[in-house]
Design a protein around this motif. Structure first.
Motif, mmCIF file in Angstrom:
data_model
loop_
_atom_site.group_PDB
_atom_site.id
_atom_site.type_symbol
_atom_site.label_atom_id
_atom_site.label_comp_id
_atom_site.label_asym_id
_atom_site.label_seq_id
_atom_site.Cartn_x
_atom_site.Cartn_y
_atom_site.Cartn_z
ATOM 1 N N VAL A 1 0.839 -1.200 0.000
ATOM 2 C CA VAL A 1 0.000 0.000 0.000
ATOM 3 C C VAL A 1 0.872 1.247 0.000
ATOM 4 C CG1 VAL A 1 -1.729 1.316 1.289
ATOM 5 C CG2 VAL A 1 -1.911 -1.162 1.158
ATOM 6 N N ALA A 2 1.937 1.229 0.800
ATOM 7 C CA ALA A 2 2.854 2.366 0.859
ATOM 8 C C ALA A 2 3.502 2.595 -0.502
ATOM 9 C CB ALA A 2 3.925 2.124 1.927
ATOM 10 N N ARG A 3 3.954 1.521 -1.150
ATOM 11 C CA ARG A 3 4.595 1.638 -2.463
ATOM 12 C C ARG A 3 3.620 2.181 -3.505
ATOM 13 N NH1 ARG A 3 5.573 -3.283 -3.065
ATOM 14 N NH2 ARG A 3 7.478 -3.297 -1.808
ATOM 15 N N GLU A 4 2.401 1.658 -3.500
ATOM 16 C CA GLU A 4 1.394 2.075 -4.475
ATOM 17 C C GLU A 4 0.971 3.529 -4.269
ATOM 18 O OE1 GLU A 4 -1.140 2.063 -7.617
ATOM 19 O OE2 GLU A 4 0.208 0.407 -7.078
ATOM 20 N N SER A 5 0.880 3.962 -3.021
ATOM 21 C CA SER A 5 0.430 5.322 -2.729
ATOM 22 C C SER A 5 1.546 6.352 -2.819
ATOM 23 C CB SER A 5 -0.195 5.377 -1.325
ATOM 24 O OG SER A 5 0.780 5.089 -0.328
ATOM 25 N N GLY A 6 2.790 5.873 -2.838
ATOM 26 C CA GLY A 6 3.916 6.789 -2.887
ATOM 27 C C GLY A 6 4.226 7.420 -1.541
ATOM 28 N N LEU A 7 3.724 6.809 -0.463
ATOM 29 C CA LEU A 7 3.942 7.317 0.881
ATOM 30 C C LEU A 7 4.796 6.345 1.675
ATOM 31 C CD1 LEU A 7 0.252 8.409 1.594
ATOM 32 C CD2 LEU A 7 2.146 9.910 0.927
ATOM 33 N N THR A 8 5.260 6.776 2.827
ATOM 34 C CA THR A 8 6.041 5.880 3.666
ATOM 35 C C THR A 8 5.117 4.907 4.400
ATOM 36 O OG1 THR A 8 5.938 7.308 5.610
ATOM 37 C CG2 THR A 8 7.727 7.720 4.036
ATOM 38 N N VAL A 9 5.693 3.811 4.877
ATOM 39 C CA VAL A 9 4.928 2.846 5.659
ATOM 40 C C VAL A 9 4.382 3.514 6.918
ATOM 41 C CG1 VAL A 9 5.073 0.711 7.013
ATOM 42 C CG2 VAL A 9 6.193 0.845 4.779
ATOM 43 N N GLY A 10 5.188 4.399 7.515
ATOM 44 C CA GLY A 10 4.748 5.082 8.730
ATOM 45 C C GLY A 10 3.532 5.962 8.487
ATOM 46 N N THR A 11 3.532 6.658 7.359
ATOM 47 C CA THR A 11 2.389 7.524 7.036
ATOM 48 C C THR A 11 1.136 6.701 6.806
ATOM 49 O OG1 THR A 11 3.818 9.197 6.046
ATOM 50 C CG2 THR A 11 1.504 9.249 5.428
ATOM 51 N N VAL A 12 1.285 5.601 6.064
ATOM 52 C CA VAL A 12 0.143 4.717 5.818
ATOM 53 C C VAL A 12 -0.386 4.167 7.138
ATOM 54 C CG1 VAL A 12 -0.627 2.550 4.760
ATOM 55 C CG2 VAL A 12 0.890 4.099 3.495
ATOM 56 N N SER A 13 0.520 3.808 8.028
ATOM 57 C CA SER A 13 0.116 3.280 9.328
ATOM 58 C C SER A 13 -0.657 4.321 10.122
ATOM 59 C CB SER A 13 1.355 2.835 10.115
ATOM 60 O OG SER A 13 0.980 2.370 11.402
ATOM 61 N N ARG A 14 -0.208 5.599 10.051
ATOM 62 C CA ARG A 14 -0.909 6.664 10.763
ATOM 63 C C ARG A 14 -2.309 6.878 10.195
ATOM 64 N NH1 ARG A 14 3.659 9.676 10.100
ATOM 65 N NH2 ARG A 14 2.528 11.329 8.985
#
Length: 325
Positions: A7-20
């Motif tokens: 999800v992080a890779r697809e969205s272009g965001l970090t894993v931490g941001t996706v987790s938040r």
């Protein structure tokens, strides 16, 4: 099966941001939420709620306890609560108590055992002591609890006063108020207080007609209204505590061949969708349901985040004039 990293890779965001985003922690921009949501949909990613709840003290779920799901007021309130909760990253756990204390206690236990972030309570029969030690925010709608986190209400007294003033301005001199459940205090009882104050000030005679819980649960008021209109045939203005009661008043008037608004003027309360479906359309007191739902969700979210929130919020009401008064 997709993972958080995917999800992080697809969205272009970090894993931490996706987790938040998934855990609704800290500031998250709307753009970031949209990217994560789009990526999750594309990858068909579903977070493991059980695993997440084990690692946190609470989930992104809000318990909503209502006494009625068929009543148009609660239907509209639930819809708005769900919509506002979703905007904040929450899901709702809906509990229909039917005003049965045993069910209400059971639902509160279910909410706490499922680690909900908080509870929004729309029921007036849960004993206050139940909330002394549950340890999560409790926001009430149309009920005030000394030991609750916050309460959101409409100005019921103002609503009753507006209804009385409108009927009197329309020339009504023999008024009937239908609504309060006998022996059970609710904030909605203040509608009667406001109505009574105006009638006494203007020296206009009025009758207060109590209802019963069985009528509230079944939403069947026709027989009660018919008996009242036959007992008080001089009635020329009626204020009902809900649009449901007002709509059934129109049905009863048609049965008794009482012309509305020519012979009898009718005002409801709530201004739910039902008010526009009757013939004639209902004049009613508009309760700001959407705004109440939004404030309730915001209060719960802020409290769950550790912020101080106002204990009581009372929103003004207004009269929506249509065809019955």
């Amino acid at each position: 099966m997709a993972t958080l990293k995917d999800v992080a890779r697809e969205s272009g965001l970090t894993v931490g941001t996706v987790s938040r985003v998934l855990n609704n922690r800290g500031y998250i921009s709307d753009k970031a939420r949209e990217k994560v949501d789009a990526a999750m949909k594309k990858l068909n990613y579903r977070p493991n709620e059980v695993a997440r709840s084990l690692s946190k003290s609470s989930t992104n779920t809000i318990g909503v306890i209502v006494p009625h799901i068929r009543h148009p007021y609660f239907t509209e309130m639930i819809s708005n609560l769900e919509n506002q909760a979703y905007k904040k990253g929450y899901k709702i756990l809906l509990c229909n108590s039917r005003s049965i204390q045993e069910k209400e206690r059971e639902y509160i236990e279910i909410c706490t055992s499922n680690k909900v972030a908080g509870i929004i309570l729309c029921s007036g029969t849960v004993p206050v002591e139940v909330f002394d030690e549950i340890g999560i925010p409790v926001v009430t709608i149309e009920r005030f609890l000394d030991n609750g986190t916050a309460a959101v209400e409409c100005d019921n007294r103002q609503g009753g006063a507006l209804a009385a003033e409108r009927l009197i301005a329309c020339g009504c001199r023999h008024l009937l108020h239908v609504g309060n459940i006998g022996g059970q205090f609710m904030p909605a009882d203040m509608r009667t207080e406001g109505f009574r104050e105006v009638c006494e000030r203007e020296n206009v005679p009025f009758v207060e007609l109590l209802t019963e819980e069985i009528q509230y649960n079944s939403m069947k008021y026709g027989e009660l209204i018919e008996d009242a209109l036959q007992k008080y045939p001089e009635t020329d203005g009626l204020f009902a505590n809900s649009d449901v009661i007002a709509a059934q008043t129109l049905q009863t008037c048609r049965k008794l061949q009482i012309a509305v608004p020519e012979r009898l003027k009718v005002i409801g309360f709530d201004d739910v969708f039902l008010a526009t479906l009757t013939t004639p359309q209902l004049t009613t007191v508009h309760q700001p349901i959407k705004e109440m739902a939004e404030i309730a969700i915001n209060l719960l979210h802020d409290s769950a985040s550790g912020k101080l929130v106002p204990k009581r919020t009372v929103l003004p009401v207004c009269l929506t004039a249509r065809e019955t008064a």
